[in-house]
Design a protein around this motif. Structure first.
Motif, PDB file in Angstrom:
ATOM      1  N   TYR A 158      61.795  38.167  -1.607  1.00  0.00           N
ATOM      2  CA  TYR A 158      62.675  37.953  -2.791  1.00  0.00           C
ATOM      3  C   TYR A 158      61.812  38.943  -4.164  1.00  0.00           C
ATOM      4  CZ  TYR A 158      66.150  34.430  -2.162  1.00  0.00           C
ATOM      5  OH  TYR A 158      67.353  34.025  -1.890  1.00  0.00           O
ATOM      6  N   PHE A 159      60.423  39.138  -3.877  1.00  0.00           N
ATOM      7  CA  PHE A 159      59.726  40.061  -4.510  1.00  0.00           C
ATOM      8  C   PHE A 159      59.714  41.115  -4.661  1.00  0.00           C
ATOM      9  CE2 PHE A 159      56.235  42.307  -6.035  1.00  0.00           C
ATOM     10  CZ  PHE A 159      55.733  41.972  -6.690  1.00  0.00           C
ATOM     11  N   ILE A 160      60.671  42.127  -3.963  1.00  0.00           N
ATOM     12  CA  ILE A 160      60.620  43.654  -4.188  1.00  0.00           C
ATOM     13  C   ILE A 160      62.246  43.272  -4.357  1.00  0.00           C
ATOM     14  CG2 ILE A 160      61.760  45.353  -2.847  1.00  0.00           C
ATOM     15  CD1 ILE A 160      58.688  43.817  -0.159  1.00  0.00           C
ATOM     16  N   GLY A 161      63.544  42.330  -4.028  1.00  0.00           N
ATOM     17  CA  GLY A 161      64.879  42.352  -4.365  1.00  0.00           C
ATOM     18  C   GLY A 161      65.511  41.499  -3.568  1.00  0.00           C
ATOM     19  N   ARG A 162      66.045  40.527  -4.064  1.00  0.00           N
ATOM     20  CA  ARG A 162      67.559  39.856  -3.928  1.00  0.00           C
ATOM     21  C   ARG A 162      68.304  40.234  -2.970  1.00  0.00           C
ATOM     22  NH1 ARG A 162      66.611  34.083  -5.260  1.00  0.00           N
ATOM     23  NH2 ARG A 162      64.799  34.091  -6.621  1.00  0.00           N
ATOM     24  N   PRO A 163      68.660  39.527  -1.409  1.00  0.00           N
ATOM     25  CA  PRO A 163      70.232  40.422  -1.531  1.00  0.00           C
ATOM     26  C   PRO A 163      71.310  40.305  -2.547  1.00  0.00           C
ATOM     27  CG  PRO A 163      69.838  38.887  -0.111  1.00  0.00           C
ATOM     28  CD  PRO A 163      68.927  38.575  -1.506  1.00  0.00           C
ATOM     29  N   MET A 164      72.531  41.649  -2.920  1.00  0.00           N
ATOM     30  CA  MET A 164      72.727  41.932  -3.621  1.00  0.00           C
ATOM     31  C   MET A 164      73.876  42.719  -3.660  1.00  0.00           C
ATOM     32  SD  MET A 164      70.642  44.773  -4.212  1.00  0.00           S
ATOM     33  CE  MET A 164      68.976  43.648  -4.998  1.00  0.00           C
ATOM     34  N   LEU A 165      74.797  42.789  -4.090  1.00  0.00           N
ATOM     35  CA  LEU A 165      75.980  43.603  -3.598  1.00  0.00           C
ATOM     36  C   LEU A 165      75.618  45.109  -3.715  1.00  0.00           C
ATOM     37  CD1 LEU A 165      78.924  41.731  -5.229  1.00  0.00           C
ATOM     38  CD2 LEU A 165      78.499  42.026  -3.501  1.00  0.00           C
TER      39      LEU A 165
END
Length: 409
Positions: free
Chosen positions: A384-391
């Motif tokens: 999550y610090f880098i990036g959450r799952p996303m479209l």
């Protein structure tokens, strides 16, 4: 028994009740006062039995329990066990002066009993630590509400697959040294017409139970290949990681299906990675070895996922040549402040290096995790610090934000 009413200036979003249990009067008073100033109604108890009696009477009225572990008459472990019997359905925070490993063991035990454990704190707990736990309670409650879906029937799931209701979200993976995006992991979600976005935890076990894994994979894998193949803004070397079920490893034609789907999407097999959760490799070992070997022959990358959480990690590394190890988040998150986790993390990195395997740290949730992963020179990371799952359409804007943030780290 002693009830402390709210007299502070910081207000929580809702009027919540907290129970605090500690046999040391001074510690109890300080902790209760801190929580009160944070805007919560606090009931404090020196005896666990008194707290238990109130919890049994209050039912769902108590939102969070802060409890010490070392107490006379009834210690914290027994108290937690009795909470299960009392059908307590709120959150728990363990707070103790005991050794960190004992606290961790109690935390795992409480979770294994089905309780919602927000975390564990060493005494004395600071105001910021308490605020963090309370914030986590709010988030956890929201997540539980969002994922509290009914048990879906087989035909409803089949219809979801055939009607295109299942969509892929993507979580970025970056090179720790440079911050460059290396690839994305595809994570399936269900765009339910009634329940909204349902995470995989809400239906994947049912997919497996209903024997629908093959139908699921044949729907979502081609979709992921097409979406990432068309994504040029993140570079033409972006890797796609896909999770495999044990059921896939019992279908001998699976490698041919993957190769055909990749060819149709014009996606190079060398940029495709199959993640196998080692604790799930309990089926037909001969069939699994057959399929894994054929995937390797097609130059598809193989990753051993959630490394260290199963019973056959070393046996899997002995029996087959994987390309990368994904070190489970339970050994990464918080390892910077935990000697035992740190030792396991370091040993996993050393093992991977000696076996000439790429190392990926899962569960990099905050800046402290990120700094520790960099210090240990793990090669890749996600969390999550880098990036959450996303479209897929959200990935370009995430990349721009990440590049700006990485430059300031």
């Amino acid at each position: 028994m002693n009830q402390i009413t709210n007299s502070g200036t910081e207000q929580s979003p809702e009027k919540r009740k907290i129970v605090v249990v500690d046999d040391e009067p001074f510690v109890l008073k300080v902790l209760a006062r801190q929580l009160t100033l944070l805007g919560y109604e606090v009931l404090s108890f020196e005896r666990a039995q008194d707290a238990l009696s109130v919890l049994e009477e209050s039912g769902p009225g108590i939102d969070i329990v802060f409890t010490d572990l070392q107490m006379p008459e009834m210690d914290g472990v027994e108290f937690v066990r009795r909470l299960v019997g009392a059908r307590y359905d709120g959150h728990i925070v363990l707070i103790s002066g005991e050794d960190a490993r004992i606290i961790r063991s109690a935390e795992r035990l409480a979770r294994a009993r089905g309780l919602s454990v927000l975390g564990a704190l060493s005494k004395p707990a600071t105001r910021e630590q308490l605020k963090e736990q309370l914030s986590r309670a709010e988030v956890t409650t929201q997540v539980q509400s969002a994922t509290a879906v009914p048990k879906y029937e087989r035909e409803e799931l089949r219809a979801a697959i055939s009607d295109g209701q299942l969509v892929n979200y993507y979580q970025p993976q970056v090179a720790v040294g440079t911050g460059a995006v290396i690839g994305v992991e595809a994570l399936v979600r269900w765009r339910h017409p009634r329940d909204g976005i349902v995470s995989a935890s809400g239906f994947i076990e049912l997919i497996e139970q209903y024997d629908l894994v093959d139908e699921l994979v044949r729907e979502v894998l081609p979709s992921a290949l097409n979406e990432i193949a068309a994504l040029q803004s993140l570079g033409n070397e972006l890797r796609l990681s896909v999770n495999l079920s044990i059921d896939n490893l019992n279908s001998l034609d699976f490698p041919d299906f993957v190769a055909a789907a990749a060819a149709k999407a014009d996606f190079p097999l060398s940029r495709l990675v199959m993640e196998i959760t080692e604790r799930r490799l309990v089926g037909d070992q001969l069939s699994s070895l057959d399929i894994l070997t054929r995937l390797k022959l097609k130059r598809i990358g193989l990753s051993i996922d959630d490394f260290g959480t199963g019973h056959a990690s070393l046996a899997q590394l002995r029996d087959f040549q994987y390309d990368e190890i994904k070190i489970d988040c339970s050994f990464v998150h918080g390892a910077w402040g935990d000697d035992s986790l740190d030792a396991i993390f370091r040993a996993s990195l050393l093992l991977a290096k000696q076996l000439k395997m790429v190392t990926v740290a899962e569960g990099v949730e905050d800046a402290d995790d990120w700094r520790h992963v960099r210090e240990l020179q793990c090669e890749r990371a996600q969390g999550y610090f880098i990036g959450r799952p996303m479209l897929v359409e959200e990935l370009p804007s995430w990349l721009s934000e990440w590049e700006d943030r990485f430059g300031k780290l």
